[in-house]
Design an enzyme around this catalytic site. Structure first.
Site, mmCIF file in Angstrom:
data_model
loop_
_atom_site.group_PDB
_atom_site.id
_atom_site.type_symbol
_atom_site.label_atom_id
_atom_site.label_comp_id
_atom_site.label_asym_id
_atom_site.label_seq_id
_atom_site.Cartn_x
_atom_site.Cartn_y
_atom_site.Cartn_z
ATOM 1 N N ASP A 33 19.629 26.385 -36.231
ATOM 2 C CA ASP A 33 20.987 26.789 -36.591
ATOM 3 C C ASP A 33 21.733 27.503 -35.469
ATOM 4 O O ASP A 33 22.586 28.365 -35.718
ATOM 5 C CB ASP A 33 20.978 27.675 -37.860
ATOM 6 C CG ASP A 33 20.319 26.983 -39.022
ATOM 7 O OD1 ASP A 33 20.442 25.747 -39.114
ATOM 8 O OD2 ASP A 33 19.681 27.669 -39.847
ATOM 9 N N GLY A 38 20.536 20.727 -40.685
ATOM 10 C CA GLY A 38 21.925 20.704 -41.120
ATOM 11 C C GLY A 38 22.749 21.052 -39.900
ATOM 12 O O GLY A 38 22.729 22.192 -39.440
ATOM 13 N N HIS A 39 23.424 20.063 -39.328
ATOM 14 C CA HIS A 39 24.183 20.268 -38.092
ATOM 15 C C HIS A 39 25.672 20.184 -38.394
ATOM 16 O O HIS A 39 26.159 19.148 -38.858
ATOM 17 C CB HIS A 39 23.780 19.211 -37.043
ATOM 18 C CG HIS A 39 22.346 19.324 -36.610
ATOM 19 N ND1 HIS A 39 21.750 18.471 -35.728
ATOM 20 C CD2 HIS A 39 21.389 20.236 -36.946
ATOM 21 C CE1 HIS A 39 20.484 18.835 -35.540
ATOM 22 N NE2 HIS A 39 20.238 19.890 -36.281
ATOM 23 N N GLN A 87 16.139 21.591 -35.515
ATOM 24 C CA GLN A 87 15.415 22.859 -35.629
ATOM 25 C C GLN A 87 15.505 23.640 -34.309
ATOM 26 O O GLN A 87 16.487 23.489 -33.612
ATOM 27 C CB GLN A 87 13.949 22.631 -36.038
ATOM 28 C CG GLN A 87 13.770 22.217 -37.492
ATOM 29 C CD GLN A 87 14.021 20.743 -37.758
ATOM 30 O OE1 GLN A 87 13.431 19.888 -37.121
ATOM 31 N NE2 GLN A 87 14.881 20.438 -38.703
ATOM 32 N N THR A 143 20.217 24.395 -47.205
ATOM 33 C CA THR A 143 19.792 24.924 -48.501
ATOM 34 C C THR A 143 20.716 26.038 -49.018
ATOM 35 O O THR A 143 20.560 26.482 -50.151
ATOM 36 C CB THR A 143 18.369 25.502 -48.403
ATOM 37 O OG1 THR A 143 18.369 26.505 -47.373
ATOM 38 C CG2 THR A 143 17.348 24.424 -48.056
HETATM 39 P P1 GDP Z 1 22.796 23.711 -35.997
HETATM 40 O O1 GDP Z 1 21.802 23.443 -37.056
HETATM 41 O O2 GDP Z 1 22.181 24.230 -34.739
HETATM 42 O O3 GDP Z 1 23.699 22.536 -35.719
HETATM 43 O O4 GDP Z 1 23.730 24.885 -36.531
HETATM 44 P P2 GDP Z 1 24.358 24.995 -38.011
HETATM 45 O O5 GDP Z 1 25.432 24.000 -38.144
HETATM 46 O O6 GDP Z 1 23.286 24.987 -39.032
HETATM 47 O O7 GDP Z 1 24.905 26.472 -37.977
HETATM 48 C C1 GDP Z 1 25.846 26.908 -37.063
HETATM 49 C C2 GDP Z 1 27.078 27.451 -37.825
HETATM 50 O O8 GDP Z 1 27.871 28.211 -36.938
HETATM 51 C C3 GDP Z 1 27.974 26.348 -38.338
HETATM 52 O O9 GDP Z 1 28.555 26.783 -39.536
HETATM 53 C C4 GDP Z 1 29.023 26.222 -37.254
HETATM 54 O O10 GDP Z 1 30.272 25.702 -37.726
HETATM 55 C C5 GDP Z 1 29.176 27.657 -36.819
HETATM 56 N N1 GDP Z 1 29.530 27.868 -35.409
HETATM 57 C C6 GDP Z 1 29.174 27.159 -34.316
HETATM 58 N N2 GDP Z 1 29.623 27.761 -33.194
HETATM 59 C C7 GDP Z 1 30.267 28.863 -33.587
HETATM 60 C C8 GDP Z 1 30.929 29.927 -32.893
HETATM 61 O O11 GDP Z 1 30.995 29.987 -31.669
HETATM 62 N N3 GDP Z 1 31.477 30.931 -33.652
HETATM 63 C C9 GDP Z 1 31.406 30.936 -35.007
HETATM 64 N N4 GDP Z 1 31.953 31.954 -35.652
HETATM 65 N N5 GDP Z 1 30.788 29.955 -35.697
HETATM 66 C C10 GDP Z 1 30.225 28.947 -34.990
HETATM 67 P P1 IMO Z 2 18.554 22.810 -37.897
HETATM 68 O O1 IMO Z 2 18.324 21.486 -37.228
HETATM 69 C C1 IMO Z 2 16.737 26.454 -39.478
HETATM 70 C C2 IMO Z 2 12.779 26.040 -41.324
HETATM 71 C C3 IMO Z 2 12.667 26.279 -42.806
HETATM 72 C C4 IMO Z 2 11.257 26.851 -42.882
HETATM 73 C C5 IMO Z 2 10.514 26.042 -41.825
HETATM 74 C C6 IMO Z 2 9.711 24.870 -42.383
HETATM 75 O O2 IMO Z 2 19.723 22.819 -38.820
HETATM 76 O O3 IMO Z 2 18.560 23.909 -36.911
HETATM 77 P P2 IMO Z 2 10.412 22.484 -43.333
HETATM 78 O O4 IMO Z 2 11.272 22.108 -44.492
HETATM 79 O O5 IMO Z 2 10.899 21.958 -42.023
HETATM 80 O O6 IMO Z 2 8.968 22.193 -43.553
HETATM 81 O O7 IMO Z 2 10.515 24.104 -43.259
HETATM 82 O O8 IMO Z 2 11.499 25.548 -40.925
HETATM 83 N N1 IMO Z 2 13.775 25.027 -40.907
HETATM 84 C C7 IMO Z 2 14.951 25.322 -40.338
HETATM 85 N N2 IMO Z 2 15.539 26.507 -40.082
HETATM 86 N N3 IMO Z 2 17.351 25.317 -39.100
HETATM 87 C C8 IMO Z 2 16.768 24.124 -39.331
HETATM 88 O O9 IMO Z 2 17.280 22.962 -38.860
HETATM 89 C C9 IMO Z 2 15.528 24.078 -40.013
HETATM 90 N N4 IMO Z 2 14.699 23.093 -40.407
HETATM 91 C C10 IMO Z 2 13.622 23.679 -40.946
HETATM 92 O O10 IMO Z 2 13.637 27.190 -43.255
HETATM 93 O O11 IMO Z 2 11.269 28.189 -42.459
HETATM 94 MG MG MG Z 3 21.436 23.940 -39.062
#
Ligand code: GDP
Ligand code: IMO
Ligand code: MG
Length: 422
Positions: free
Chosen positions: A12, A39-40, A222, A299
């Site tokens: 994340d 979740g990207h 991840q 989630t």
């Molecule tokens: P990923 O799994 O690495 O793609 O990251 P996620 O999408 O799960 O979580 C990143 C969250 O931060 C998302 O809701 C993005 O829209 C948000 N985000 C990304 N860059 C920035 C930033 O520079 N500032 C803020 N406030 N939010 C950001």
């Molecule tokens: P992105 O790509 C953050 C975490 C779960 C749990 C552990 C194992 O969005 O960064 P799993 O279901 O993979 O067996 O769970 O890994 N986890 C993540 N945490 N971002 C993710 O993906 C994750 N994918 C799995 O929360 O701790």
């Molecule tokens: Mg994510």
């Protein structure tokens, strides 16, 4: 040019946003591991897209997006994602590809993931999406691959074998009635028919593209400390999230990887259980979670938040061979009096400056911090490094010094325009 992009912490970090931005400059975008545990997020104007399986470059017309062999696919989730793209008017029909060799998440994987987690004393906090059991079957050599869904005879035999063993386990260990062959068989053959036009030999496609000098962006899911080998085991996911996983998960040779980019937040977060040395105390943690909107994209679970940990980030630079850094969510640190960066751990009076392999050390380590002055809330978003508050610049330069890698991107908001290129 082939570029790998990896998360440097516990996921994340904002990989989706960076992939979307870099997609403009490449021809192919490929997911290489994980599944719909990911979740990207990509924000375009007022619209927010969250991709679980489809590469985050899909919004760019003409770019070819592949799900590599290292990914595990829940067909039901993939169908929903494709449907939602269609609803948003995004045409992908000729530029979306699925590896024949990618493994399929079956209904029993999802149930097993959830039942196991319920039974475990030390819970991992998985996403419950069947990721671990599906990868376990792959290694156990009883997994079902996408190509199998196109061959009713092969699929029937494999599914029968699996259900024979798994239904016994479900009944005896988990007091669960098990699964009926017919229902799964018919449903998954239907999925096969729906995906048939996308399923192909993606490693051949990508290697040919490399020969033809195309540019490929390999999208990690991840983060480094969720890696099955190098992460905070057993509180990890079941795939190789580090840059090395990109070769295994696509069939692109290591000699053809030209660059590795690491994405990390300006602080740290983690979802699920496991050690987290720099985790904030409860009240400040709640405050920062709301400030950064730190709730899981998959989630919806609240993410645990903490200070930037240079020990883990430096380990990540080493493990992945990171040459460039994208520092995300700098805006979330606006308005804090002071900031802390963890530069060492203390355990039983000893100073530790490297990532400890011993689980107990990591769980009980007390962070040693370097304090930095904060900066006030900003009236407008900075558009260049020069426009950042002097203390924000000093914070970034300190990270760069500690990690020994160059910062080339700083993100100050979720949309495309809130990005500083250096
Ligand atoms: P990923 O799994 O690495 O793609 O990251 P996620 O999408 O799960 O979580 C990143 C969250 O931060 C998302 O809701 C993005 O829209 C948000 N985000 C990304 N860059 C920035 C930033 O520079 N500032 C803020 N406030 N939010 C950001
Ligand atoms: P992105 O790509 C953050 C975490 C779960 C749990 C552990 C194992 O969005 O960064 P799993 O279901 O993979 O067996 O769970 O890994 N986890 C993540 N945490 N971002 C993710 O993906 C994750 N994918 C799995 O929360 O701790
Ligand atoms: Mg994510």
């Amino acid at each position: 040019m082939n570029i790998v992009l990896v998360g440097m912490q516990w996921g994340d970090e904002g990989k989706g946003k960076v992939i979307d931005i870099l997609s403009k400059k490449v021809d192919y975008i490929v997911r290489y591991q994980g599944g719909n545990n990911a979740g990207h997020t990509v924000v375009v104007g007022k619209q927010e897209y969250i991709f679980h399986l489809i590469p985050s470059g899909i919004l760019h017309p003409g770019k070819i997006c592949c799900i590599g062999n290292g990914v595990v696919i829940d067909p039901q989730v993939l169908l929903q994602e494709l449907d939602s793209l269609r609803k948003n008017g995004i045409d992908f029909s000729r530029r979306f590809k699925i590896s024949s060799l990618a493994h399929v998440i079956m209904p029993y994987h999802k149930n097993l993931d959830q039942l196991r987690e319920k039974k475990r004393k030390n819970k991992i906090g998985t996403t419950g999406r069947g990721i671990g059991p599906c990868y376990a079957d792959k290694i156990n050599r009883c997994g079902i691959r996408m190509i199998d869904l196109l061959n009713p005879g092969v699929f029937r035999d494999k599914l029968k074998d699996n259900l024979k063993e798994k239904n016994e386990i479900f009944k005896k260990v988990y007091q669960h009635p098990g699964f009926s062959f017919q229902k799964i068989y018919r449903q998954y053959l239907d999925y096969g028919r729906l995906f048939a036009s996308y399923i192909c030999n993606t490693s051949a496609l990508l290697n040919k593209a490399t020969e033809n000098k195309a540019d490929i962006l390999l999208e990690g899911a991840q983060g480094t400390f969720l890696d099955i080998d190098f992460g905070t085991y057993p509180f990890v996911t079941s795939s190789s999230t580090t840059s090395g996983g990109s070769c295994i998960g696509t069939g692109i040779s290591p000699v053809k990887i030209n660059k590795v980019i690491g994405v990390c937040k300006a602080y740290t977060t983690r979802v699920g259980e496991g050690p987290f040395p720099t985790e904030f105390a409860k009240d400040f943690g709640n405050f920062m979670r709301d400030k950064g909107n730190e709730f899981g994209s998959t989630t919806g679970r609240p993410r645990r938040c903490g200070w930037f940990d240079a020990i883990i980030a430096r380990e990540s630079v080493m493990l992945n061979g990171i040459q460039e850094l994208a520092i995300m969510k700098m805006d979330v640190l606006d308005g804090l009096d002071k900031l802390k960066i963890c530069i060492a751990y203390k355990y039983r009076g000893k100073l530790i400056k490297e990532f400890p392999c011993d689980f107990e050390v990591l769980s009980k380590a007390v962070p040693v911090y370097k304090e930095m002055p904060g900066w006030p809330n900003q009236n407008s978003k900075p558009r260049s490094f020069k426009e950042l508050h002097p203390n924000a610049k000093a914070y970034l330069l300190e990270l760069q010094k500690l990690l020994k890698a160059k910062i080339t991107m700083v993100s100050v908001g979720s949309s495309r325009k809130d990005t500083i290129f250096i």
